[in-house]
Design a protein around this motif. Structure first.
Motif, PDB file in Angstrom:
ATOM      1  N   GLY A 131       0.784  -1.224   0.000  1.00  0.00           N
ATOM      2  CA  GLY A 131       0.000   0.000   0.000  1.00  0.00           C
ATOM      3  C   GLY A 131       0.813   1.270   0.000  1.00  0.00           C
ATOM      4  N   ARG A 132       2.149   1.174   0.083  1.00  0.00           N
ATOM      5  CA  ARG A 132       2.987   2.357   0.086  1.00  0.00           C
ATOM      6  C   ARG A 132       3.565   2.602  -1.303  1.00  0.00           C
ATOM      7  NH1 ARG A 132       4.672   4.280   4.936  1.00  0.00           N
ATOM      8  NH2 ARG A 132       4.986   6.140   3.640  1.00  0.00           N
ATOM      9  N   ARG A 133       3.700   3.881  -1.653  1.00  0.00           N
ATOM     10  CA  ARG A 133       4.323   4.249  -2.922  1.00  0.00           C
ATOM     11  C   ARG A 133       5.836   4.051  -2.808  1.00  0.00           C
ATOM     12  NH1 ARG A 133       5.596  10.037  -4.947  1.00  0.00           N
ATOM     13  NH2 ARG A 133       5.992   9.750  -7.164  1.00  0.00           N
ATOM     14  N   VAL A 134       6.402   3.343  -3.775  1.00  0.00           N
ATOM     15  CA  VAL A 134       7.837   3.066  -3.783  1.00  0.00           C
ATOM     16  C   VAL A 134       8.438   3.675  -5.045  1.00  0.00           C
ATOM     17  CG1 VAL A 134       9.635   1.305  -3.748  1.00  0.00           C
ATOM     18  CG2 VAL A 134       7.496   0.930  -2.480  1.00  0.00           C
ATOM     19  N   MET A 135       9.477   4.483  -4.874  1.00  0.00           N
ATOM     20  CA  MET A 135      10.178   5.094  -5.989  1.00  0.00           C
ATOM     21  C   MET A 135      11.603   4.551  -6.056  1.00  0.00           C
ATOM     22  SD  MET A 135      11.139   9.104  -6.674  1.00  0.00           S
ATOM     23  CE  MET A 135      12.042   9.575  -8.156  1.00  0.00           C
ATOM     24  N   ILE A 136      12.087   4.300  -7.262  1.00  0.00           N
ATOM     25  CA  ILE A 136      13.500   3.976  -7.446  1.00  0.00           C
ATOM     26  C   ILE A 136      14.257   5.293  -7.540  1.00  0.00           C
ATOM     27  CG2 ILE A 136      15.222   2.915  -8.936  1.00  0.00           C
ATOM     28  CD1 ILE A 136      13.176   0.855  -9.750  1.00  0.00           C
ATOM     29  N   GLY A 137      15.016   5.603  -6.502  1.00  0.00           N
ATOM     30  CA  GLY A 137      15.673   6.903  -6.419  1.00  0.00           C
ATOM     31  C   GLY A 137      17.016   6.954  -7.111  1.00  0.00           C
ATOM     32  N   GLU A 138      17.643   5.800  -7.315  1.00  0.00           N
ATOM     33  CA  GLU A 138      18.893   5.715  -8.065  1.00  0.00           C
ATOM     34  C   GLU A 138      18.947   4.377  -8.773  1.00  0.00           C
ATOM     35  OE1 GLU A 138      22.160   8.347  -5.472  1.00  0.00           O
ATOM     36  OE2 GLU A 138      22.438   6.182  -5.773  1.00  0.00           O
ATOM     37  N   THR A 139      19.217   4.412 -10.057  1.00  0.00           N
ATOM     38  CA  THR A 139      19.561   3.219 -10.807  1.00  0.00           C
ATOM     39  C   THR A 139      20.359   3.661 -12.019  1.00  0.00           C
ATOM     40  OG1 THR A 139      18.722   1.104 -11.636  1.00  0.00           O
ATOM     41  CG2 THR A 139      17.532   3.091 -12.336  1.00  0.00           C
ATOM     42  N   GLY A 140      21.255   2.822 -12.466  1.00  0.00           N
ATOM     43  CA  GLY A 140      22.111   3.189 -13.589  1.00  0.00           C
ATOM     44  C   GLY A 140      23.222   2.188 -13.762  1.00  0.00           C
ATOM     45  N   TRP A 141      24.177   2.544 -14.621  1.00  0.00           N
ATOM     46  CA  TRP A 141      25.292   1.652 -14.918  1.00  0.00           C
ATOM     47  C   TRP A 141      26.513   2.495 -15.302  1.00  0.00           C
ATOM     48  CZ3 TRP A 141      24.719  -3.598 -14.353  1.00  0.00           C
ATOM     49  CH2 TRP A 141      25.826  -4.384 -14.697  1.00  0.00           C
ATOM     50  N   PRO A 142      27.724   2.125 -14.843  1.00  0.00           N
ATOM     51  CA  PRO A 142      28.921   2.914 -15.183  1.00  0.00           C
ATOM     52  C   PRO A 142      29.451   2.592 -16.570  1.00  0.00           C
ATOM     53  CG  PRO A 142      29.520   1.085 -13.769  1.00  0.00           C
ATOM     54  CD  PRO A 142      28.026   1.022 -13.911  1.00  0.00           C
ATOM     55  N   SER A 143      30.107   3.568 -17.177  1.00  0.00           N
ATOM     56  CA  SER A 143      30.638   3.393 -18.532  1.00  0.00           C
ATOM     57  C   SER A 143      32.123   3.079 -18.559  1.00  0.00           C
ATOM     58  CB  SER A 143      30.380   4.653 -19.365  1.00  0.00           C
ATOM     59  OG  SER A 143      31.072   5.768 -18.813  1.00  0.00           O
ATOM     60  N   ALA A 144      32.806   3.184 -17.430  1.00  0.00           N
ATOM     61  CA  ALA A 144      34.248   2.897 -17.391  1.00  0.00           C
ATOM     62  C   ALA A 144      34.635   2.519 -15.978  1.00  0.00           C
ATOM     63  CB  ALA A 144      35.059   4.118 -17.852  1.00  0.00           C
ATOM     64  N   GLY A 145      35.704   1.722 -15.868  1.00  0.00           N
ATOM     65  CA  GLY A 145      36.192   1.341 -14.554  1.00  0.00           C
ATOM     66  C   GLY A 145      36.338  -0.159 -14.403  1.00  0.00           C
ATOM     67  N   ARG A 146      36.559  -0.574 -13.209  1.00  0.00           N
ATOM     68  CA  ARG A 146      36.855  -1.959 -12.875  1.00  0.00           C
ATOM     69  C   ARG A 146      35.635  -2.852 -13.073  1.00  0.00           C
ATOM     70  NH1 ARG A 146      36.976  -6.023  -9.055  1.00  0.00           N
ATOM     71  NH2 ARG A 146      39.012  -6.591  -8.187  1.00  0.00           N
ATOM     72  N   PRO A 147      35.781  -3.992 -13.753  1.00  0.00           N
ATOM     73  CA  PRO A 147      34.683  -4.957 -13.789  1.00  0.00           C
ATOM     74  C   PRO A 147      34.534  -5.644 -12.442  1.00  0.00           C
ATOM     75  CG  PRO A 147      36.595  -5.849 -14.923  1.00  0.00           C
ATOM     76  CD  PRO A 147      36.945  -4.435 -14.555  1.00  0.00           C
ATOM     77  N   ARG A 148      33.300  -5.939 -12.056  1.00  0.00           N
ATOM     78  CA  ARG A 148      33.019  -6.678 -10.818  1.00  0.00           C
ATOM     79  C   ARG A 148      32.311  -7.979 -11.199  1.00  0.00           C
ATOM     80  NH1 ARG A 148      29.679  -4.799  -6.916  1.00  0.00           N
ATOM     81  NH2 ARG A 148      31.018  -5.652  -5.277  1.00  0.00           N
TER      82      ARG A 148
END
Length: 531
Positions: free
Chosen positions: A234-251
């Motif tokens: 019953g509560r509104r849920v927002m995704i406040g951050e999501t994304g993907w990096p374009s450079a750097g160390r693979p995990r």
């Protein structure tokens, strides 16, 4: 070239094969980087909301208490962003950011306005004061107010103290008020739901404790979102951050690249459109200052780079490295350099060997230079990296001359540069220690270490059978760097190709040392006179 019956025939064949494979791998690697990759189109180039921080120029950081971004700079940024985004999310007040709601309203944008909280009560009180004043000044521009960002994750406030700040702001403004944190911490502190008007969660598949491959990332987001909705019915849920990096160390399987950032964002926007969920993408512009906290990858989450240039389109194929031909050109320069310095007057076999070695070396150093462009933050890091690359180039050139002479049939009594090899053993083992015990934000410098590792391996293969054992220190380092590299592979669960390449480079440098020790030990001739 010796006849097939000659005892030197097989080592020379394998040496030629190694040189050829190295040169082909470099040529193919750069070519692949420049090929267009077909991806699903985004449903629209327009995005609901994006994180905005204006600290993208050299030397700028919000960690500087005296930093200030002028209203003119903010206005120029929001004029650009308003063409693609309906809303911007900010994270703090002061330093010029309190003007964002007022300026955003001019461009027809909404603001998810942030109030930064930490462990300092005085700084928190000032942030709350500024946030309330900004919210009252331009209420029509606000989509909501975010009181605190990942404070529970950082452990800087208790849930009780945080809820007190949230309620203070909630009582003072008309806009909806929320708190933002990674999704696990909402499940860990469900009592926070009573203090907010809506729940804001962060879902970053790359940063999960078990990183998610880009091909499965959006499915993971959907599963997590459903789980949080179930936990707070019953509560509104927002995704406040999501994304993907374009450079750097693979995990593990989560590789940071332009193609993967484009893939993730396009697929996420398609998913968000089908379920009509509120969301915010991180982030508008690359933030170079974040590299000090999160390594290379921290600076490259932007949809635009630090110069406000879009990194990829939302429709059509995406190219990882449009200037891939520079890598091939660097390989060609390396081939020419090795031939000119290594000896143009050699027999054709020696010249061909120098061309192959120079091509592989030039292309590998270009790969390392590309990584340096992303990673180096200041003159010290640039200087250290350049010196290391010059050392690798000098080592590779010297070894290539020795290998070319050997393939030309010249007698060479012993593998050259043994003290230099000891230095590279030490450097590789030292960096291996850093990767094992402090590797979360460290890149894999594969292009740098490829030169000495491959060069010494080929030279050892062509060299005469050793009669003197390596020093105990060299044997210790050889064993240590293999163990450390294997631990890195285990830490990456065997899923990270870069960790396997790292293990391979360590093996190329260490194996000749250990094999030499074993051969001498078998012959019971163990004087240790060389490094």
């Amino acid at each position: 070239m010796p006849s097939p019956s000659s005892p030197r025939y097989r080592p020379q064949v394998f040496a030629w094969l190694g040189l050829l494979l190295a040169a082909l791998a470099i040529a193919a690697g750069w070519w692949v980087e420049g090929r267009p990759v077909a991806l699903p189109d985004a449903p629209s180039a327009r995005i609901s909301c994006v994180s905005y921080a204006p600290f993208r120029q050299a030397g700028e950081t919000p960690l500087d208490p005296h930093a200030f971004i002028s209203p003119e700079r903010i206005d120029a940024d929001l004029r650009v962003l308003s063409q693609r985004f309906d809303c911007v999310r900010t994270y703090s007040q002061g330093q010029g950011l309190s003007a964002v709601p007022r300026i955003a309203a001019r461009h027809g944008m909404k603001v998810l306005m942030g109030i930064w909280l930490g462990a300092d009560p005085q700084a928190n009180a000032e942030q709350v004061r500024l946030g309330i004043a900004a919210a009252r000044e331009t209420p029509q521009a606000l989509r909501g107010v975010v009181v605190g960002n990942e404070v529970l994750l950082r452990g800087e406030l208790s849930a009780t103290a945080l809820a007190g700040y949230v309620r203070q702001v909630r009582d003072a403004v008309d806009a909806p008020v929320t708190y933002a944190d990674v999704w696990e911490f909402w499940l860990r502190y469900p009592q926070m739901a009573a203090a907010v008007d809506f729940i804001t969660i962060h879902i970053l598949p790359y940063w999960e404790d078990k990183p998610v491959a880009p091909e499965r990332a959006v499915r993971h987001v959907a599963e997590v979102y459903a789980r949080v909705q179930q936990a707070f019915p019953g509560r509104r849920v927002m995704i406040g951050e999501t994304g993907w990096p374009s450079a750097g160390r693979p995990r593990q399987q989560a590789a940071a690249s332009v193609v993967n950032e484009a893939r993730y964002l396009r697929e996420f926007l398609g998913y968000a459109a089908t379920v009509n969920l509120p969301y915010n993408v991180i982030e508008a512009f690359d933030q170079p200052w974040k590299r000090a906290q999160e390594g290379t990858v921290g600076g490259y989450w932007g949809i635009y780079d630090a110069q406000a240039r879009a990194k990829f389109p939302m429709q059509g194929p995406v190219v990882e490295e449009p200037r891939w031909w520079l890598g091939e050109a660097a390989a060609g320069v390396g081939a020419l350099l090795f031939v000119l310095i290594g000896g143009w007057r050699r027999r054709w076999r020696g010249r061909v060997a120098l061309v192959l070695a120079g091509w592989a070396s030039g292309g590998a150093l270009a790969w390392q230079a590309r990584q340096m462009i992303y990673a180096c933050r200041d003159a010290w890091e640039w200087s250290l990296s350049i010196i290391a690359c010059l050392g690798a180039l000098a080592t590779a050139l010297w070894l290539a001359r020795w290998i070319a002479a050997r393939l030309d049939g010249e007698a060479r009594a012993e593998l050259p540069m043994l003290p230099v090899r000891f230095g590279w053993l030490f450097a590789l083992a030292f960096y291996g220690l850093l990767l094992v015990f402090d590797g979360r934000y460290r890149d894999f410098p594969l292009g740098l270490f490829a030169l000495p590792c491959a060069g010494f391996a080929l030279a050892a293969w062509l060299g005469p059978r050793a009669t003197v054992a390596p020093l105990p220190e060299a044997r210790f380092l050889a064993v240590a760097l293999l163990v450390l590299a294997a631990i890195v592979v285990v830490q990456e669960r065997g899923l990270n190709p870069a960790s396997w390449l790292w293990l391979g480079l360590n093996l190329l440098l260490a194996a000749p040392v250990l094999l030499r020790w074993w051969r001498v030990a078998r012959s019971r001739d163990l004087p240790a006179q060389q490094a």
